[in-house]
Design a protein around this motif. Structure first.
Motif, PDB file in Angstrom:
ATOM      1  N   HIS A 136      57.655  49.882  58.583  1.00  0.00           N
ATOM      2  CA  HIS A 136      57.830  48.429  58.605  1.00  0.00           C
ATOM      3  C   HIS A 136      59.310  48.114  58.780  1.00  0.00           C
ATOM      4  CE1 HIS A 136      53.725  48.063  57.188  1.00  0.00           C
ATOM      5  NE2 HIS A 136      54.005  48.884  56.178  1.00  0.00           N
ATOM      6  N   THR A 137      59.594  46.995  59.429  1.00  0.00           N
ATOM      7  CA  THR A 137      60.978  46.566  59.620  1.00  0.00           C
ATOM      8  C   THR A 137      61.630  46.297  58.265  1.00  0.00           C
ATOM      9  OG1 THR A 137      60.504  45.623  61.791  1.00  0.00           O
ATOM     10  CG2 THR A 137      62.439  44.774  60.638  1.00  0.00           C
ATOM     11  N   VAL A 138      62.868  46.778  58.133  1.00  0.00           N
ATOM     12  CA  VAL A 138      63.634  46.568  56.903  1.00  0.00           C
ATOM     13  C   VAL A 138      64.900  45.792  57.259  1.00  0.00           C
ATOM     14  CG1 VAL A 138      64.872  47.663  55.002  1.00  0.00           C
ATOM     15  CG2 VAL A 138      62.740  48.674  55.855  1.00  0.00           C
ATOM     16  N   ARG A 139      65.125  44.663  56.624  1.00  0.00           N
ATOM     17  CA  ARG A 139      66.311  43.845  56.855  1.00  0.00           C
ATOM     18  C   ARG A 139      67.339  44.117  55.760  1.00  0.00           C
ATOM     19  NH1 ARG A 139      65.163  40.377  60.850  1.00  0.00           N
ATOM     20  NH2 ARG A 139      62.946  40.035  61.322  1.00  0.00           N
ATOM     21  N   LEU A 140      68.508  44.595  56.179  1.00  0.00           N
ATOM     22  CA  LEU A 140      69.596  44.876  55.273  1.00  0.00           C
ATOM     23  C   LEU A 140      70.740  43.914  55.563  1.00  0.00           C
ATOM     24  CD1 LEU A 140      69.560  48.767  55.701  1.00  0.00           C
ATOM     25  CD2 LEU A 140      68.384  47.418  53.946  1.00  0.00           C
TER      26      LEU A 140
END
Length: 555
Positions: A18-22
């Motif tokens: 899944h896309t992870v936003r940092l």
């Protein structure tokens, strides 16, 4: 393939699920985690991540989609690059897209990880149009599964060993000869429309038409015209009849035989398009067109024509196999078997195709058979005049506008309809008979109306649902230009007329309506069987009113 929460210490080389936003950075779904990505996750306070770890023998999604696409490649088929487990296939040329449906089903049944979606078989496609898409559902495919899929994809069709699973057969530049048959009374605009529709179809398939041959609607002249077109180099022969073909021995088919040809099949399980006749003169295909071919809208003729232009030989077996998916347009023509009609409910709902149809309600007569009473103003046991019941039924249909033609006792009729959203047309010479009322109403028909439904003011049992059944059947472009209700085969009222008949209707004189015109244009008439005898029952005498419960109880 392992899926689930993965400690960062074990995540190197895993695929992010899944896309992870940092902060200041986004790691997209499908990213293969390297040391830099893992460090970014650790700096963000993450200790684990949901990821996929491939096992020995697993093939990543893009590679798997690539290999399946390569196995399906064929002449005139192009492909996109693989991305997110997907490859799209495209046509390199205009033509007919064909496929082995059973083979595609086998591919989709191998494993849930592999999916292939295609256009319908025998679709007409243009250059660069998408034909199919290959999509890998998870992030990888087991190698053993992919090997099976590739083997099936490379196999050839069982019925046509030379063809791959997917193919584009380009259209050939055929020369087409058209014979247009003529009968007295057929409008020139109808003839021109048939030529225009045919020419558009031929040009869309990259063909050209030879000069059109016009001939009397008789066997010998049509056969001679076919011979001239064949000698002129026609690759395909077409006959557009002034009257619909109804039998193998009818004019069109008989002319093909007279010209030295044979009839291979009559009829097809496609609607519109049932009445097509397939034959040949020597090695040149010859078709007698169904009436719906006058319309540019899709019909069974289009299916046959596309295959012929793609170089396929169309057989009787091919045509008989077109039934599944062959209902191209729902219509209400003869929806009930006549013997069963009384036991079946009336079909409800709006008309299948929106047409601009106005309704004329004829309410100008003198009620001579019931004089001195005016039958249209007689109230029932609820105090409702007959004309009001009729008009309310018409207003409940999809006909618009509703025009009420008045004459005798004009003021009283208009008063009875006060508040109803109708237009009035006065017939000053109503005493001259039914034709005078009809003409007054026709003069008020708006120019945008495609059809006119002529309703009688003394038929209160005809419901709005019944009227909508007539509207559903109306389609002048497909040959259904006159619509008439029937009950157990007996013709009734009201009748619906295409605007093309308006000049002939305006020419009628005397105490008659337009019904006799239908006999002149039988090839343009369609009958709609009704579930009750309401379309046969008018009430113009005191005795007949005894058949109406609302009136019988009062008298």
């Amino acid at each position: 393939m392992n899926f689930g929460p993965t400690p960062l210490e074990e995540a190197r080389g895993a695929i992010l699920a899944h896309t992870v936003r940092l902060t200041g950075k986004v790691l997209k779904k499908g990213t293969v985690l390297d040391e830099a990505a893992i460090a970014a996750l650790r700096d963000a306070g993450r200790r684990e991540v949901v990821a996929v770890r491939l096992e020995s023998g697993d093939v990543p999604e893009d590679e798997a989609a690539d290999r399946i696409a390569d196995a399906l490649m064929a002449p005139l088929v192009a492909r996109s690059r693989a991305a997110t487990g997907r490859v799209n296939l495209f046509a390199e040329s205009a033509g007919l897209f064909s496929l082995d449906a059973a083979l595609i089903e086998r591919l989709n049944a191998v494993d849930e990880s592999v999916t292939i979606a295609t256009l319908p078989n025998h679709s007409v496609v243009s250059a660069k149009e998408m034909l199919a898409t290959i999509k890998i559902i998870p992030f990888a495919v087991p190698g053993r599964v992919l090997a099976v899929v590739e083997a099936i994809a490379r196999s050839r069709r069982s019925g046509a060993p030379g063809l791959p699973a997917l193919a584009v057969q380009p259209f050939r530049a055929l020369s087409v000869g058209l014979v247009l048959t003529e009968l007295p009374g057929i409008k020139e605009s109808v003839m021109e429309g048939a030529v225009e529709a045919t020419d558009s179809r031929i040009r869309a398939l990259l063909g050209t038409m030879l000069p059109v041959e016009r001939a009397r609607h008789e066997e010998a002249p049509v056969a001679e015209a076919l011979g001239r077109l064949k000698r002129a180099g026609a690759d395909l022969l077409l006959i557009a009849g002034a009257s619909a073909v109804v039998d193998r021995r009818d004019v069109g088919p008989a002319a093909i035989v007279r010209a030295g040809g044979v009839i291979e099949h009559f009829g097809m399980p496609v609607d519109p398009g049932n009445l097509i006749c397939l034959g040949r003169v020597g090695d040149v295909p010859a078709l007698v067109l169904p009436g719906c071919a006058r319309s540019p809208k899709l019909n069974g003729f289009d299916w046959v024509l596309a295959r012929l232009f793609a170089g396929q030989k169309v057989t009787a077996r091919d045509i008989m196999g077109m039934g599944v998916g062959g209902l191209l347009k729902e219509i209400e023509t003869r929806p009930l078997p006549r013997a069963e009609a009384p036991r079946n409910p009336v079909v409800t709902g709006p008309p299948r195709r929106a047409r601009t149809v106005c309704a004329l309600v004829l309410a100008a007569g003198r009620s001579r058979r019931m004089a001195p009473l005016n039958k249209l103003l007689l109230p029932d046991n609820k105090g409702v005049p007959m004309i009001l019941r009729v008009v309310d039924n018409v207003l409940a249909s999809h006909a618009s506008p509703v025009i009420v033609v008045t004459g005798h006792e004009r003021e009283r009729v208009e008063e009875a309809l006060a508040g109803r959203p109708v237009l009035f047309a006065f017939a000053p010479n109503y005493a001259d008979g039914l034709s005078a009322s009809l003409k007054a109403g026709l003069a008020a028909v708006p120019p945008e109306a495609e059809g006119i439904m002529v309703c009688l003011g003394d038929m209160p049992l005809v419901s709005g649902v019944m009227l909508d059944r007539l509207l559903s059947a109306f389609d002048p472009e497909e040959g259904r230009a006159i619509v008439q209700p029937t009950f157990r085969g007996k013709q009734g009222n009201p009748m619906l007329w295409a605007r093309e008949f308006l000049p002939q209707m305006l020419a009628i004189t005397g105490d008659i309506g337009a019904r006799h015109l239908a006999a002149r244009h039988a090839d343009r008439l369609v009958e709609v069987e009704m579930a009750s005898d309401a379309v046969l029952r008018d009430f113009d005498t005191t005795e007949s009113l005894k058949g109406l419960p609302e009136y019988a109880a009062k008298r």
